[in-house]
Design a protein around this motif. Structure first.
Motif, PDB file in Angstrom:
ATOM      1  N   ASP A  28    -139.592-100.831  14.347  1.00 48.38           N
ATOM      2  CA  ASP A  28    -138.956-100.817  15.804  1.00 48.38           C
ATOM      3  C   ASP A  28    -139.898-101.252  16.799  1.00 48.38           C
ATOM      4  O   ASP A  28    -139.143-102.169  17.418  1.00 48.38           O
ATOM      5  CB  ASP A  28    -138.608 -99.326  15.979  1.00 48.38           C
ATOM      6  CG  ASP A  28    -137.214 -99.154  15.183  1.00 48.38           C
ATOM      7  OD1 ASP A  28    -136.594 -99.992  14.644  1.00 48.38           O
ATOM      8  OD2 ASP A  28    -136.796 -97.936  15.108  1.00 48.38           O
ATOM      9  N   VAL A  34    -132.964-103.746  22.220  1.00 47.87           N
ATOM     10  CA  VAL A  34    -131.879-103.181  21.680  1.00 47.87           C
ATOM     11  C   VAL A  34    -130.567-103.762  21.705  1.00 47.87           C
ATOM     12  O   VAL A  34    -130.265-103.949  23.053  1.00 47.87           O
ATOM     13  CB  VAL A  34    -131.746-101.578  21.768  1.00 47.87           C
ATOM     14  CG1 VAL A  34    -130.385-100.756  21.407  1.00 47.87           C
ATOM     15  CG2 VAL A  34    -132.986-100.861  21.470  1.00 47.87           C
ATOM     16  N   TYR A  36    -127.369-102.756  20.062  1.00 50.73           N
ATOM     17  CA  TYR A  36    -126.486-101.722  19.645  1.00 50.73           C
ATOM     18  C   TYR A  36    -126.969-100.380  19.269  1.00 50.73           C
ATOM     19  O   TYR A  36    -127.851-100.470  18.426  1.00 50.73           O
ATOM     20  CB  TYR A  36    -125.461-102.168  18.834  1.00 50.73           C
ATOM     21  CG  TYR A  36    -124.204-101.377  18.514  1.00 50.73           C
ATOM     22  CD1 TYR A  36    -123.472-101.241  19.353  1.00 50.73           C
ATOM     23  CD2 TYR A  36    -124.397-100.806  17.367  1.00 50.73           C
ATOM     24  CE1 TYR A  36    -122.373-100.291  18.994  1.00 50.73           C
ATOM     25  CE2 TYR A  36    -123.209 -99.734  17.117  1.00 50.73           C
ATOM     26  CZ  TYR A  36    -122.262 -99.701  17.922  1.00 50.73           C
ATOM     27  OH  TYR A  36    -121.206 -98.639  17.847  1.00 50.73           O
ATOM     28  N   ARG A  37    -126.767 -99.489  19.922  1.00 48.42           N
ATOM     29  CA  ARG A  37    -127.316 -98.092  19.449  1.00 48.42           C
ATOM     30  C   ARG A  37    -126.357 -97.402  18.955  1.00 48.42           C
ATOM     31  O   ARG A  37    -125.204 -96.972  19.585  1.00 48.42           O
ATOM     32  CB  ARG A  37    -127.978 -97.485  20.733  1.00 48.42           C
ATOM     33  CG  ARG A  37    -128.483 -96.043  20.373  1.00 48.42           C
ATOM     34  CD  ARG A  37    -129.264 -95.386  21.776  1.00 48.42           C
ATOM     35  NE  ARG A  37    -130.061 -96.438  22.262  1.00 48.42           N
ATOM     36  CZ  ARG A  37    -131.498 -96.121  21.965  1.00 48.42           C
ATOM     37  NH1 ARG A  37    -131.938 -95.724  20.994  1.00 48.42           N
ATOM     38  NH2 ARG A  37    -132.178 -97.039  22.669  1.00 48.42           N
ATOM     39  N   ASP A  39    -126.908 -94.423  17.319  1.00 51.76           N
ATOM     40  CA  ASP A  39    -127.242 -93.076  17.635  1.00 51.76           C
ATOM     41  C   ASP A  39    -128.553 -92.805  17.933  1.00 51.76           C
ATOM     42  O   ASP A  39    -129.178 -93.880  17.981  1.00 51.76           O
ATOM     43  CB  ASP A  39    -126.911 -91.950  16.336  1.00 51.76           C
ATOM     44  CG  ASP A  39    -127.450 -92.162  15.109  1.00 51.76           C
ATOM     45  OD1 ASP A  39    -128.396 -92.812  14.975  1.00 51.76           O
ATOM     46  OD2 ASP A  39    -126.959 -91.628  14.030  1.00 51.76           O
ATOM     47  N   GLU A  40    -129.371 -91.757  17.915  1.00 50.02           N
ATOM     48  CA  GLU A  40    -130.786 -91.448  18.431  1.00 50.02           C
ATOM     49  C   GLU A  40    -131.661 -92.013  17.254  1.00 50.02           C
ATOM     50  O   GLU A  40    -132.818 -92.629  17.872  1.00 50.02           O
ATOM     51  CB  GLU A  40    -131.135 -90.264  18.826  1.00 50.02           C
ATOM     52  CG  GLU A  40    -130.332 -89.849  20.020  1.00 50.02           C
ATOM     53  CD  GLU A  40    -130.900 -88.321  20.390  1.00 50.02           C
ATOM     54  OE1 GLU A  40    -131.960 -87.803  19.996  1.00 50.02           O
ATOM     55  OE2 GLU A  40    -130.090 -87.742  21.237  1.00 50.02           O
ATOM     56  N   GLU A  41    -131.327 -92.194  16.165  1.00 47.73           N
ATOM     57  CA  GLU A  41    -132.343 -92.842  15.145  1.00 47.73           C
ATOM     58  C   GLU A  41    -131.909 -94.296  14.695  1.00 47.73           C
ATOM     59  O   GLU A  41    -132.717 -94.707  13.876  1.00 47.73           O
ATOM     60  CB  GLU A  41    -132.169 -91.727  14.029  1.00 47.73           C
ATOM     61  CG  GLU A  41    -132.757 -90.509  14.162  1.00 47.73           C
ATOM     62  CD  GLU A  41    -132.820 -89.688  12.816  1.00 47.73           C
ATOM     63  OE1 GLU A  41    -132.878 -89.932  12.042  1.00 47.73           O
ATOM     64  OE2 GLU A  41    -133.096 -88.269  13.267  1.00 47.73           O
ATOM     65  N   HIS A  42    -130.529 -94.686  14.859  1.00 50.84           N
ATOM     66  CA  HIS A  42    -130.142 -95.943  14.392  1.00 50.84           C
ATOM     67  C   HIS A  42    -129.945 -96.869  15.658  1.00 50.84           C
ATOM     68  O   HIS A  42    -129.012 -96.574  16.318  1.00 50.84           O
ATOM     69  CB  HIS A  42    -129.285 -95.704  13.529  1.00 50.84           C
ATOM     70  CG  HIS A  42    -129.227 -94.781  12.122  1.00 50.84           C
ATOM     71  ND1 HIS A  42    -129.058 -93.547  12.232  1.00 50.84           N
ATOM     72  CD2 HIS A  42    -129.971 -94.886  10.870  1.00 50.84           C
ATOM     73  CE1 HIS A  42    -129.682 -93.080  10.873  1.00 50.84           C
ATOM     74  NE2 HIS A  42    -129.913 -93.975  10.232  1.00 50.84           N
ATOM     75  N   THR A  43    -130.516 -97.963  15.502  1.00 49.77           N
ATOM     76  CA  THR A  43    -130.162 -98.961  16.440  1.00 49.77           C
ATOM     77  C   THR A  43    -130.244-100.552  15.554  1.00 49.77           C
ATOM     78  O   THR A  43    -130.813-100.514  14.684  1.00 49.77           O
ATOM     79  CB  THR A  43    -131.171 -99.230  17.519  1.00 49.77           C
ATOM     80  OG1 THR A  43    -132.636 -99.497  17.177  1.00 49.77           O
ATOM     81  CG2 THR A  43    -131.025 -97.702  18.410  1.00 49.77           C
ATOM     82  N   ARG A  45    -131.330-104.207  16.510  1.00 52.89           N
ATOM     83  CA  ARG A  45    -132.308-104.887  17.745  1.00 52.89           C
ATOM     84  C   ARG A  45    -132.102-106.506  17.177  1.00 52.89           C
ATOM     85  O   ARG A  45    -131.639-106.897  16.482  1.00 52.89           O
ATOM     86  CB  ARG A  45    -133.621-104.505  17.441  1.00 52.89           C
ATOM     87  CG  ARG A  45    -133.924-103.118  17.744  1.00 52.89           C
ATOM     88  CD  ARG A  45    -135.453-102.346  17.689  1.00 52.89           C
ATOM     89  NE  ARG A  45    -135.609-101.124  17.973  1.00 52.89           N
ATOM     90  CZ  ARG A  45    -135.874-100.979  19.361  1.00 52.89           C
ATOM     91  NH1 ARG A  45    -135.999-101.641  20.351  1.00 52.89           N
ATOM     92  NH2 ARG A  45    -136.117 -99.484  19.787  1.00 52.89           N
TER      93      ARG A  45
END
Length: 76
Positions: A28, A34, A36-37, A39-43, A45
C-alpha cells in the motif's frame, strides 16, 4: 516459420502482463493515492488501476498475436 510481428506482439504481451502483475502486488505505501475505498482494509489505488490496465492490454496483445499467427498459418 518465424513471423517477427507475432513474436514481437507475444513478447510485448508477456512484458506488459508481468509489469501489470508486479504493480498489483506492491504494498500500500507504494501504490499511490486512493481511488476507491471499499472499507477500512480494502482500497483500490492508482497503481492497482494501472496494473489492471496493463494486464488487460497484455491479454489483448496476446489475443491479437494469436489471431495474426492463425491468419499467417492458415490463409483463407
Amino acid at each position: 516459420m518465424l513471423h517477427w510481428r507475432v513474436i514481437l506482439l507475444a513478447a510485448l504481451a508477456v512484458l506488459l502482463m508481468i509489469a501489470g502483475l508486479f504493480m498489483l502486488i506492491l504494498p500500500d505505501p507504494y501504490e499511490g493515492p486512493v481511488i476507491y475505498r471499499m472499507d477500512e482494509e480494502h482500497t483500490i489505488r492508482a497503481l492497482d488501476a494501472l496494473g489492471l490496465f496493463l494486464v488487460l492490454l497484455g491479454c489483448a496483445l496476446s489475443w491479437s498475436a494469436g489471431i495474426l499467427w492463425q491468419r499467417q498459418m492458415y490463409p483463407s
